[in-house]
Design an enzyme around this catalytic site. Structure first.
Site, PDB file in Angstrom:
ATOM      1  N   ALA A  54      -5.256 -14.499  -5.881  1.00 47.00           N
ATOM      2  CA  ALA A  54      -4.487 -15.018  -4.749  1.00 47.00           C
ATOM      3  C   ALA A  54      -3.481 -13.988  -4.246  1.00 47.00           C
ATOM      4  CB  ALA A  54      -3.771 -16.302  -5.144  1.00 47.00           C
ATOM      5  N   GLY A  55      -3.526 -12.784  -4.786  1.00 44.23           N
ATOM      6  CA  GLY A  55      -2.557 -11.774  -4.373  1.00 44.23           C
ATOM      7  C   GLY A  55      -1.250 -11.870  -5.141  1.00 44.23           C
ATOM      8  N   SER A  83      -1.087 -11.212  -8.426  1.00 42.55           N
ATOM      9  CA  SER A  83      -1.261 -10.333  -9.570  1.00 42.55           C
ATOM     10  C   SER A  83      -1.368 -11.055 -10.910  1.00 42.55           C
ATOM     11  CB  SER A  83      -0.181  -9.250  -9.636  1.00 42.55           C
ATOM     12  OG  SER A  83      -0.714  -8.151 -10.344  1.00 42.55           O
ATOM     13  N   SER A  84      -2.347 -11.933 -10.976  1.00 45.21           N
ATOM     14  CA  SER A  84      -2.692 -12.503 -12.279  1.00 45.21           C
ATOM     15  C   SER A  84      -3.133 -11.397 -13.224  1.00 45.21           C
ATOM     16  CB  SER A  84      -3.804 -13.547 -12.131  1.00 45.21           C
ATOM     17  OG  SER A  84      -5.020 -12.945 -11.736  1.00 45.21           O
ATOM     18  N   ASP A 101       2.742  -3.776  -9.709  1.00 47.81           N
ATOM     19  CA  ASP A 101       2.598  -5.128 -10.248  1.00 47.81           C
ATOM     20  C   ASP A 101       3.131  -5.221 -11.670  1.00 47.81           C
ATOM     21  OD1 ASP A 101       1.311  -5.408  -7.880  1.00 47.81           O
ATOM     22  OD2 ASP A 101      -0.684  -5.725  -8.724  1.00 47.81           O
ATOM     23  N   HIS A 138       0.834  -1.212   0.000  1.00 43.76           N
ATOM     24  CA  HIS A 138       0.000   0.000   0.000  1.00 43.76           C
ATOM     25  C   HIS A 138       0.866   1.260   0.000  1.00 43.76           C
ATOM     26  CE1 HIS A 138      -4.028  -1.781   0.292  1.00 43.76           C
ATOM     27  NE2 HIS A 138      -3.442  -2.720   1.002  1.00 43.76           N
TER      28      HIS A 138
END
Ligand code: ADP
Ligand code: MG
Length: 387
Positions: free
Chosen positions: A128-129, A131-132, A177, A36
């Site tokens: 799932a975190g 970053s797909s 990302d 963040h």
């Protein structure tokens, strides 16, 4: 990897009757530390992982863009000229279409480039975190950049991926990302200053230290366009405005006393997380360079506590994963990604991995939580052409 390439190629041929002009792929990412902080113009330290999204791509003779994914049935098809009118309406296809649209916003002439077929497959778990979303954006970005002969730089493509996600998909996420997915290198983390967009690669030295990174996917779904992410972002902006700065990057630990006087308790704690997290990223980079990865465990732990207590974006499943990993040999652990679900990571000696895995299964069962998906990740290379 070869499996998803084969599957994407096969589906491409089934849909188009042609072979693709090429295959491009881009990785998901794990954020080692700096959570963040990206949309607050701060520091982040992600690395690209050995889970990738591949796109089989081929030019068409008309001006139509078609996208398909092994994740979903059907083919989405529309004229390039009509992209602007379907923003936010195409479900998963918003991601690849948003990149084409973003390229149009950033110099590509969508009235002049040829149409294209894009077929996608992936080993990056969705939501799932990891970053797909950036993996799909960046794979499509490098494919279109090359097929449309745009010659854009990696940092420019990262900004286009972010633009797609912010203004086409409608998720107010930062540039971390896409930067990790485009700029990652084996055994290195990507140290990104989100204000200047300067990037340095930082050696991780994991294998040499006998360490690995374990991802613990709680399988609690998160949704960035609807969840508390936008609200946290708004809090940070409010805090910065009250403190009279353009972003929280402009203040440091020494300013927190004044911030406590000027801000309400909740906003103060949001601000304190961002300010201390920026410092932890700097400390982690220095520790890695001076002492190697064994020296960063406490910084990861402190990051988790700050996200849990000050920023309040953890969930009980993430806290349990972190605690269980630490009790079973991890040298540091924290939630990673935006929070409200998704994954935690643990930095652990290779010989502690199976013990941590067993302990996680037991602890999650005891709490009545869904069994977590646990796997190791290796810092890997960024987006590239595969064939
Ligand atoms: P994440 O943390 O994985 O990035 P997001 O909610 O940001 O989670 O992005 C996930 C979304 O991205 C999916 O719901 C889907 O719309 C899209 N997506 C990601 N990978 C693929 C894929 N291989 N095929 C189709 N859509 C995908
Ligand atoms: Mg995402």
């Amino acid at each position: 990897m070869s499996d998803i390439r084969d599957d994407a190629t096969e589906l491409f041929t089934a849909i188009t009757g042609r072979t693709p002009d090429g295959l491009w792929s881009a990785p998901g990412r794990v954020n080692l530390i700096g959570e963040h902080t990206d949309y607050n113009q701060g520091f982040v330290l992600p690395f690209a992982i050995d889970r990738r999204t591949v796109v089989a791509a081929g030019l068409r003779e008309d001006a139509v863009i078609r996208v398909a994914s092994t994740f979903s049935t059907g083919v989405v098809e529309l004229p390039l000229a009509e992209l602007d009118g379907v923003r936010g309406q195409m479900d998963w296809a918003d991601y690849p279409l948003g990149v084409a649209w973003g390229l149009g916003r950033s110099g590509a002439d969508l009235a002049a480039v040829p149409g294209v077929d894009l077929v996608i497959d992936s080993t990056v778990p969705v939501g799932a975190g990891l970053s797909s979303s950036a993996a799909i954006e960046c794979a499509v970005a490098v494919a279109l950049d090359e097929l449309w002969r745009l010659g854009m730089s990696r940092p420019a493509l990262a900004r286009i991926g972010q633009l797609a996600e912010n203004e086409f998909v409608g998720a107010p996420t930062g540039i971390m990302d896409q930067s990790a997915s485009l700029l990652g290198r084996p055994d290195a983390a990507v140290f990104l200053d989100c204000r200047s967009l300067e990037v340095e690669l930082v050696d991780l030295g994991l294998a040499a230290a006998g360490l690995t990174v374990l991802v613990m996917d709680t399988r609690v779904a998160h949704a960035h366009s609807t969840g508390g992410y936008g609200e946290r972002r708004a809090s940070c902006e409010r805090g910065a405005a009250t403190l009279g700065v353009s972003s929280l990057r402009e203040i440091g630990i020494q300013d927190l006393d004044r911030a406590r006087e000027l801000l309400d308790d909740v906003t103060f704690r949001r601000v304190r997380h961002v300010v201390t997290e920026n410092q932890r990223v700097l400390d982690t980079v220095r520790a890695l360079r001076e002492n190697g990865p064994l020296a960063i465990g406490d910084l990861l732990d402190a990051s988790h506590r700050s996200l849990r207590d000050d920023f309040e974006v953890s969930v009980p499943e993430l806290d349990l994963a972190v605690e269980t990993a630490l009790e079973n040999g991890a040298i540091g652990a924290r939630m990673t990604g935006g929070g409200f679900g998704g994954s935690a990571i643990a930095l652990a000696p290779l010989d502690a991995v199976s013990r941590i895995q067993v302990a996680l299964d037991g602890a999650f069962a005891e709490h009545g939580f869904t069994n977590p998906e646990v796997f190791t990740v290796t810092p890997s290379t960024g987006a590239e052409r595969d064939s």
